[in-house]
Design a protein around this motif. Structure first.
Motif, PDB file in Angstrom:
ATOM      1  N   THR A 143       0.826  -1.211   0.000  1.00 55.95           N
ATOM      2  CA  THR A 143       0.000   0.000   0.000  1.00 55.95           C
ATOM      3  C   THR A 143       0.856   1.254   0.000  1.00 55.95           C
ATOM      4  O   THR A 143       0.593   2.203  -0.762  1.00 55.95           O
ATOM      5  CB  THR A 143      -0.928   0.002   1.227  1.00 55.95           C
ATOM      6  OG1 THR A 143      -1.764  -1.159   1.193  1.00 55.95           O
ATOM      7  CG2 THR A 143      -1.801   1.250   1.246  1.00 55.95           C
ATOM      8  N   LEU A 144       1.891   1.286   0.821  1.00 53.56           N
ATOM      9  CA  LEU A 144       2.756   2.471   0.887  1.00 53.56           C
ATOM     10  C   LEU A 144       3.465   2.713  -0.440  1.00 53.56           C
ATOM     11  O   LEU A 144       3.588   3.861  -0.892  1.00 53.56           O
ATOM     12  CB  LEU A 144       3.783   2.301   2.015  1.00 53.56           C
ATOM     13  CG  LEU A 144       3.220   2.349   3.442  1.00 53.56           C
ATOM     14  CD1 LEU A 144       4.292   1.968   4.453  1.00 53.56           C
ATOM     15  CD2 LEU A 144       2.662   3.736   3.748  1.00 53.56           C
ATOM     16  N   GLY A 145       3.929   1.638  -1.076  1.00 53.04           N
ATOM     17  CA  GLY A 145       4.559   1.798  -2.385  1.00 53.04           C
ATOM     18  C   GLY A 145       3.573   2.288  -3.424  1.00 53.04           C
ATOM     19  O   GLY A 145       3.893   3.152  -4.261  1.00 53.04           O
ATOM     20  N   PHE A 146       2.348   1.751  -3.395  1.00 53.05           N
ATOM     21  CA  PHE A 146       1.296   2.173  -4.316  1.00 53.05           C
ATOM     22  C   PHE A 146       0.978   3.655  -4.134  1.00 53.05           C
ATOM     23  O   PHE A 146       0.889   4.418  -5.101  1.00 53.05           O
ATOM     24  CB  PHE A 146       0.056   1.300  -4.070  1.00 53.05           C
ATOM     25  CG  PHE A 146      -1.207   1.809  -4.695  1.00 53.05           C
ATOM     26  CD1 PHE A 146      -1.461   1.608  -6.046  1.00 53.05           C
ATOM     27  CD2 PHE A 146      -2.150   2.484  -3.929  1.00 53.05           C
ATOM     28  CE1 PHE A 146      -2.629   2.080  -6.625  1.00 53.05           C
ATOM     29  CE2 PHE A 146      -3.325   2.952  -4.495  1.00 53.05           C
ATOM     30  CZ  PHE A 146      -3.572   2.754  -5.843  1.00 53.05           C
ATOM     31  N   LEU A 147       0.830   4.076  -2.880  1.00 52.99           N
ATOM     32  CA  LEU A 147       0.483   5.470  -2.604  1.00 52.99           C
ATOM     33  C   LEU A 147       1.597   6.432  -2.999  1.00 52.99           C
ATOM     34  O   LEU A 147       1.334   7.543  -3.473  1.00 52.99           O
ATOM     35  CB  LEU A 147       0.158   5.640  -1.117  1.00 52.99           C
ATOM     36  CG  LEU A 147      -1.060   4.890  -0.584  1.00 52.99           C
ATOM     37  CD1 LEU A 147      -1.219   5.133   0.901  1.00 52.99           C
ATOM     38  CD2 LEU A 147      -2.316   5.288  -1.344  1.00 52.99           C
ATOM     39  N   LYS A 148       2.829   5.994  -2.828  1.00 56.97           N
ATOM     40  CA  LYS A 148       3.966   6.868  -3.135  1.00 56.97           C
ATOM     41  C   LYS A 148       3.989   7.234  -4.615  1.00 56.97           C
ATOM     42  O   LYS A 148       4.314   8.375  -4.978  1.00 56.97           O
ATOM     43  CB  LYS A 148       5.273   6.174  -2.739  1.00 56.97           C
ATOM     44  CG  LYS A 148       6.472   7.112  -2.698  1.00 56.97           C
ATOM     45  CD  LYS A 148       7.585   6.526  -1.869  1.00 56.97           C
ATOM     46  CE  LYS A 148       8.658   7.559  -1.576  1.00 56.97           C
ATOM     47  NZ  LYS A 148       9.684   7.060  -0.645  1.00 56.97           N
ATOM     48  N   VAL A 149       3.631   6.285  -5.464  1.00 55.24           N
ATOM     49  CA  VAL A 149       3.605   6.554  -6.901  1.00 55.24           C
ATOM     50  C   VAL A 149       2.323   7.287  -7.289  1.00 55.24           C
ATOM     51  O   VAL A 149       2.353   8.281  -8.022  1.00 55.24           O
ATOM     52  CB  VAL A 149       3.737   5.241  -7.699  1.00 55.24           C
ATOM     53  CG1 VAL A 149       3.599   5.510  -9.195  1.00 55.24           C
ATOM     54  CG2 VAL A 149       5.073   4.579  -7.399  1.00 55.24           C
ATOM     55  N   TYR A 150       1.196   6.806  -6.802  1.00 55.87           N
ATOM     56  CA  TYR A 150      -0.086   7.366  -7.226  1.00 55.87           C
ATOM     57  C   TYR A 150      -0.249   8.818  -6.784  1.00 55.87           C
ATOM     58  O   TYR A 150      -0.907   9.613  -7.470  1.00 55.87           O
ATOM     59  CB  TYR A 150      -1.233   6.509  -6.680  1.00 55.87           C
ATOM     60  CG  TYR A 150      -2.594   6.965  -7.145  1.00 55.87           C
ATOM     61  CD1 TYR A 150      -2.839   7.248  -8.495  1.00 55.87           C
ATOM     62  CD2 TYR A 150      -3.647   7.135  -6.242  1.00 55.87           C
ATOM     63  CE1 TYR A 150      -4.092   7.669  -8.921  1.00 55.87           C
ATOM     64  CE2 TYR A 150      -4.904   7.560  -6.659  1.00 55.87           C
ATOM     65  CZ  TYR A 150      -5.114   7.825  -8.001  1.00 55.87           C
ATOM     66  OH  TYR A 150      -6.346   8.248  -8.427  1.00 55.87           O
ATOM     67  N   LEU A 151       0.346   9.190  -5.661  1.00 56.39           N
ATOM     68  CA  LEU A 151       0.253  10.572  -5.189  1.00 56.39           C
ATOM     69  C   LEU A 151       0.798  11.548  -6.229  1.00 56.39           C
ATOM     70  O   LEU A 151       0.314  12.675  -6.358  1.00 56.39           O
ATOM     71  CB  LEU A 151       1.009  10.735  -3.865  1.00 56.39           C
ATOM     72  CG  LEU A 151       0.923  12.106  -3.182  1.00 56.39           C
ATOM     73  CD1 LEU A 151      -0.517  12.445  -2.837  1.00 56.39           C
ATOM     74  CD2 LEU A 151       1.801  12.144  -1.937  1.00 56.39           C
ATOM     75  N   GLY A 152       1.798  11.111  -6.983  1.00 54.59           N
ATOM     76  CA  GLY A 152       2.371  11.971  -8.016  1.00 54.59           C
ATOM     77  C   GLY A 152       1.638  11.905  -9.338  1.00 54.59           C
ATOM     78  O   GLY A 152       2.011  12.597 -10.296  1.00 54.59           O
ATOM     79  N   ARG A 153       0.575  11.080  -9.411  1.00 52.87           N
ATOM     80  CA  ARG A 153      -0.153  10.915 -10.676  1.00 52.87           C
ATOM     81  C   ARG A 153      -1.555  11.513 -10.640  1.00 52.87           C
ATOM     82  O   ARG A 153      -2.227  11.571 -11.653  1.00 52.87           O
ATOM     83  CB  ARG A 153      -0.278   9.425 -11.020  1.00 52.87           C
ATOM     84  CG  ARG A 153       1.040   8.680 -11.152  1.00 52.87           C
ATOM     85  CD  ARG A 153       1.873   9.190 -12.320  1.00 52.87           C
ATOM     86  NE  ARG A 153       3.053   8.361 -12.533  1.00 52.87           N
ATOM     87  CZ  ARG A 153       4.215   8.532 -11.937  1.00 52.87           C
ATOM     88  NH1 ARG A 153       4.348   9.526 -11.051  1.00 52.87           N
ATOM     89  NH2 ARG A 153       5.234   7.746 -12.194  1.00 52.87           N
TER      90      ARG A 153
END
Length: 609
Positions: A143-153
């Motif tokens: 989840t943390l890895g997913f959020l880290k990328v998606y936050l910038g998208r």
């Protein structure tokens, strides 16, 4: 049946999407919210492949693959999928968190009463379990890895705000899960003359060596490991000073009774009192090892997913991880004749024996072999164990009517949870994923093997186990495409009305991710093929150079094209020679045929034919 990780994962995602989305909205089902393990397993069916396989990423709508979008069309379009995942994950975190006590790791309906006539108390069903601690680590990191990328998208303010809330809740749950795993680890010491001591000596000596000799060998073999446990302040586990005692280490089923609270600067909620007796369980030890290794994976380190405080906790868990692997790997390979080869394994703490426990010990050995790279002898003997387990589990052999091996699959191996009776009726945990676990470990061994013969045996075994597992998909009602229909393979298995098993389905997803890793690795280097390819390359290079000495006419475009193709092929063959000699040989053989064609054409022209 050949394992096709990408296609099979897409099929599973389509089934999960069909089952979990009702008119585009996520449906947890009747048991949703009552069992943190099952809810985490359901989410990991999506999040684990999306984390481990680039082609299955869901955090960037612009790079989402078309077949992935098609499999998850029940969630919506490519821009809707990641936003809905944020809401679903946030709902999971909210559901399994209480304001007063913090994150909950309840085993819920996965807990059963040993006596079918008794009902478990609400307190018992709310108890945390190592399965939930471990899976929470994997899910939180994903989840943390997913959020880290998606936050910038995404630029949507409400989504970004939801992401920040989810990130904070996920970090809290991750820390709490790590603390809980620390408090569930135990070192159990006992005298050689005790019932448990005699049981361990019987396992290690196998009736061939006296108890005195076994104890002496045990002390010599594990002296350094005992010192590591005793002297590591970060570990915080006491071990008896009497070096004549035997010991076992690993994870209990939940927080160990009288385990001290772990001091941490991050909020984790209330740290409840422990319940479990300080006795390791093979099953829960394997589950813990699987989750802990995600804490120091390359992805976790590259993305910087852990806070400084979590890194401190992770180091303590890593030390436990290494100690446990070394211990059980040493136990499995104790003496000239391995105890692991004496199937079924007999547990000393719970006084049980089953092929499932042999598989659990083999799973820890696989962890250790991957960590330190296996020798050919270790690998060959472990392959034989896997083959025997497949046969004894009636996966590669026929199940007869009334065969006791059916228990491995239905209803599963039941494990009494020691200490649970202190707060209500005695509880048990059922393990019915023998075939999926065997498939996962076989694939992992196959990826590890650098021996052509062992690799071929493991690959054929993995395909046979997978064929068995794939046939157990559900083909009726709401669970279509999921698991587990045992009767599809074993018609004489006891019938039972049960919902689709998220536990088994998630295990199959893990197998497919392991299969993807297997096929992304370079093929095994064969010294014989490299030698053959080198000789062929030498001949082809020589003949190519000789062909360049022949006169040519400006109109002979066919010969020029052939020579240019041969030159490019030789260059490519040299690049592939060391790591893909079989492909290099195929290229060189084609070049030799082309060069021979030029020579034959020239000789025919010289004879006037």
């Amino acid at each position: 049946m050949q394992i096709k990780p990408r296609q099979h994962l897409l099929d599973i995602w389509q089934a999960v999407s069909r089952h979990s989305f009702d008119s585009g909205e996520w449906d947890w089902g009747e048991e949703g919210g009552l069992n943190s393990v099952a809810d985490a397993e359901r989410l990991l069916c999506l999040m684990y492949p999306a984390t481990e396989i680039t082609a299955f990423r869901l955090d960037d709508p612009d790079t989402m693959e078309r077949d992935v979008q098609a499999a998850l069309k029940g969630m919506g379009g490519r821009t809707e999928i990641p936003a809905k995942l944020v809401n679903i994950l946030a709902e999971f975190m909210d559901t399994h968190t209480t304001e007063d006590e913090g994150p909950s790791f309840a085993g819920g309906h996965y807990f059963e009463a040993c006596d079918p006539g008794k009902e478990l108390t609400g307190e018992q069903r709310r108890l945390g379990v190592v399965d939930s601690f471990s899976m929470s680590i994997t899910l939180c990191l994903a989840t943390l890895g997913f959020l880290k990328v998606y936050l910038g998208r995404t630029r949507r303010a409400e989504v970004r705000a939801r992401i920040e809330e989810l990130r904070a809740a996920t970090e809290t749950r991750l820390t709490a899960a790590m603390v809980s795993l620390l408090r569930s680890f135990t070192v159990n010491c006992f005298d050689p003359d005790s019932a448990q001591g005699r049981a361990l000596c019987d396992v290690l000596g196998q009736g061939q060596v006296s108890q005195r000799v076994v104890v002496e060998r045990f002390q010599r073999r594990f002296a350094a490991l005992r010192a590591t446990i005793d002297e590591s302040l970060v570990l915080g586990v006491d071990i008896a000073d009497d070096e004549n005692q035997l010991f076992e280490c690993g994870w209990a089923w939940t927080l160990v009774k009288d385990s001290p609270q772990v001091e941490t600067t991050q909020f984790t909620g209330r740290q409840p009192a422990g319940v479990a007796w300080p006795v390791p369980y093979l099953y829960f030890t394997v589950v813990a090892l699987d989750g802990i290794q995600d804490l120091f994976s390359e992805r976790t380190l590259t993305l910087g997913l852990l806070t400084p405080e979590q890194q401190r906790l992770a180091e303590a868990l890593r030390l436990r991880w290494e100690i446990t692997q070394q211990y059980w790997s040493g136990i499995a390979r104790f003496g000239d004749v391995w105890p692991l080869e004496d199937i079924p394994w007999r547990t000393t703490g719970q006084r049980l024996e089953s092929e499932y426990f042999s598989l659990s010990v083999a799973s820890i050995l696989v962890h250790d072999l991957v960590r330190r790279r296996a020798t050919d002898e270790d690998l060959t003997r472990t392959v034989a164990v896997m083959e025997r387990l497949a046969e004894r589990g009636r996966i590669s052999s026929r199940m007869t009517e009334g065969d006791p091996a059916i228990v491995l699959h239905a209803p599963g191996v039941r494990l009494p949870l020691q200490g649970s009776g202190d707060i209500g009726p005695a509880m048990q945990w059922t393990m019915a994923d023998f075939s999926a676990q065997l498939l996962k470990r076989t694939i992992q061994l196959c990826a590890l093997s650098q021996n052509v013969s062992a690799h071929d045996r493991l690959l054929r075994l993995a395909e046979r186990i997978f064929d068995h597992v794939w046939k157990r998909r559900i083909h009726y009602d709401e669970g279509v495409g999921q698991w587990d229909d045992v009767q599809a393979v074993y018609p004489h298995a006891p019938t039972a009305e049960r919902p689709p098993s998220w536990s088994f389905t998630e295990r199959v997803v893990e197998c497919m991710v392991a299969g993807h890793r297997l096929y992304t690795e370079s093929p095994i280097r064969s010294t014989e093929l490299i030698s053959t390819a080198s000789s062929l390359l030498n001949e082809a290079t020589h003949l190519f150079g000789k062909e360049l000495l022949e006169p040519t006419s400006g109109q002979d475009t066919s010969r020029s094209l052939t020579l240019r193709s041969a030159e490019a092929g030789l260059r490519r063959a040299r690049e592939l020679l060391d790591h893909r000699p079989g492909t290099a040989i195929a290229l060189i053989l084609g070049i030799l045929v082309e060069l021979d064609g030029l020579a034959r054409g020239r000789h025919a022209a010289a004879r006037g034919e």
